[in-house]
Design an enzyme around this catalytic site. Sequence first.
Site, PDB file in Angstrom:
ATOM      1  N   ASP A 181       0.825  -1.204   0.000  1.00 24.11           N
ATOM      2  CA  ASP A 181       0.000   0.000   0.000  1.00 24.11           C
ATOM      3  C   ASP A 181       0.862   1.259   0.000  1.00 24.11           C
ATOM      4  O   ASP A 181       2.095   1.196  -0.055  1.00 24.11           O
ATOM      5  CB  ASP A 181      -0.960  -0.035   1.199  1.00 24.11           C
ATOM      6  CG  ASP A 181      -2.324   0.541   0.898  1.00 24.11           C
ATOM      7  OD1 ASP A 181      -2.410   1.449   0.041  1.00 24.11           O
ATOM      8  OD2 ASP A 181      -3.311   0.108   1.521  1.00 24.11           O
ATOM      9  N   ASP A 209      -9.477   3.964  -3.976  1.00 23.43           N
ATOM     10  CA  ASP A 209     -10.254   2.794  -3.579  1.00 23.43           C
ATOM     11  C   ASP A 209     -11.654   2.806  -4.187  1.00 23.43           C
ATOM     12  O   ASP A 209     -12.325   3.839  -4.238  1.00 23.43           O
ATOM     13  CB  ASP A 209     -10.385   2.745  -2.058  1.00 23.43           C
ATOM     14  CG  ASP A 209      -9.079   2.417  -1.370  1.00 23.43           C
ATOM     15  OD1 ASP A 209      -8.089   2.155  -2.068  1.00 23.43           O
ATOM     16  OD2 ASP A 209      -9.042   2.435  -0.123  1.00 23.43           O
TER      17      ASP A 209
END
Length: 445
Positions: A179, A249
């Site tokens: 991430d 996202d």
Amino acid sequence: PRGGLYGGQSECMAACRESCAASPSRAAGFAQTLVALAFSVAVRGAAALDNGLGLLPPMGYNTWNALGCEFLDEAAVRHAAEMLIHSGLRDLGYTYINIDDCWQDRMREPTTGALRPDASRFPSGIQALGEYLHKRGFKLGIYTDRGSMTCQGLPGSLGHEELDARTFASWGVDYLKEDNCHSSSGPNDKDAAFSQFGKMRDALNSSGRRIFFDVCGGGDQLPLANLSYYATDERGAGRLANSWRIAADCIDPYTCARAGLISATLSAKAGPGGFNNPDMLLGASPFSVRRLSRERSRTQFNIWAILMAPLFLGANMKEFDLYDLQTYSNGEVLAVNQDVLVRQGSVLAESLFSIIWGRELAGGDWALVFQNDGLLGPGNITCDSHCWARLGFPTGTRLSVRDLWLHAPAEQPEAVAGEDYSVTVPPFGASAMLRLSRLSDAIIT
């Protein structure tokens, strides 16, 4: 050898043998697939993730959308695995089980500095859990972050890339998602991002184990961020990873729609071993942390197949409902996603409330998705002459049309290239998915 072209060829041959045996039309695309693979290997160069993995988009389950942090533990992961087995989804290809953020202890191991699991969540440890999954035909995925901490404030991999890669390899990890949170220079410092993600790529290359590498640039991003530079920058795409996020996202209809549209502009960047990743699938189950309506969850699945995207279920496996199961077990849609031509699709036509998506398949077939975002009832969506021009069929070519959700000929079972072909689609983000095949070489004049 450790990954590289040899491992890739053997995996490609196995995948293509199975797929071509199931469908003679796919056999026609086998040579095209090998050409695409050779091109993919050639363009990567020395600084690349040379692991031979991901020749087709990966499929599996990710814990984040269903469990988040609050409900993540070893028992939930084991239960998800058993549900994938009993539902038949594992045998359809959903073989990666990826543990997202919150598996880590808050402190690294004091003597070695290695990451370690939260003992209250994973009392058996990650290695033992991996052995459990491997024995049942799954692959183990895990999560880290390029920054000093993960998005949930747990230890990240900054400055520990080689140690962490060795740790993951020793546990039998098959997939790593890295991430983008808690970077000292912010999430959009491209030089720092490519450098730090590149360090993990190189560490994985040197770990002694082939591990699929997924770069997630979505951490710390605004909800509508465009991350297409992970595909377009010369340091990105297949030179960096096996898959790379191209948008923030996917958490609701708007962010998912935007991710799909961004990915559609990047089709030339994807191919065997590397995929644009518009994020995970959102189911329709009301028991998941994040979800879509039934219509939009099925449309997302259709579009992700056109986009050759990784397919990771985000539905709650404890409350996996029949609708989600029917969606994600549609073998005809999965065959589009896993098509051996390995050529990503794109948008063919777009209006205010409708989109037509298309993807060329092995053997000369095309898959089309007709999407209706209108609010006033069913609408007719038409592939006109401009739409047909994108498909490349000679004008007048006769085609059979199959509905991939009815598993039968479409309401209009034949089409003629160049002539308007209309589909009636319900509103609120619903869609129809069709497969077009030449009826013969005859052309209507």
